[in-house]
Design a protein around this motif. Structure first.
Motif: not given
Length: 133
Positions: A19, A22, A24-27, A29, A78, A80-81
């Motif tokens: 997570w 990045r 996955f958008k949600h933990r 998921a 989490r 930034s990218a």
């Protein structure tokens, strides 16, 4: 008897790391992906609470491609990218595999390109013949 535990900065849960990196958008998921066997840690299926440390190899299956990364840093939260990209390095084999799959998809025909609206009377007769036997 449990093994020696690493300080929090040296390891984290695999679902948290996925997570934070990045993938996955949600933990949740990420947890579902690990439970579903779409994530392998050092070649073995694991549970979401399994600890990840620097140097581990993770295989992640997303849609129809598999990404293989080597963990270079640990993050609990989490960011930034740009920060997420510093958490791992993708292997050369994985990059080549994804590039060849992308090229194959670019050359293949898009599904449904031959379809143009509703079937004609002739098409319906052929469909009926196929359905009857």
């Amino acid at each position: 008897m449990p093994g020696p535990s690493l300080p929090p900065s040296e390891s984290t849960r695999v679902d948290k790391w996925l997570w934070a990196a990045r993938f996955f958008k949600h933990r949740s998921a990420a947890t579902d992906a690990v439970d579903g066997g779409r994530v392998k840690l050092n070649g073995a299926s694991v549970k979401p609470a399994r600890a990840v440390k620097v140097g581990d190899r993770i295989d992640i299956t997303l849609a129809d491609s598999t990404i293989t990364v080597v963990v270079t840093a640990i993050a609990e939260r989490r960011g930034s990218a740009e920060i997420a990209r510093q958490l791992y390095t993708e292997t050369d084999e994985s990059i080549e595999r994804r590039a060849s799959a992308r090229a194959t998809r670019a050359l293949s025909a898009t599904p449904g390109t031959g379809l143009h609206g509703r079937p004609t009377k002739r098409d319906r007769r052929q469909i009926e013949r196929l359905q009857r036997g």
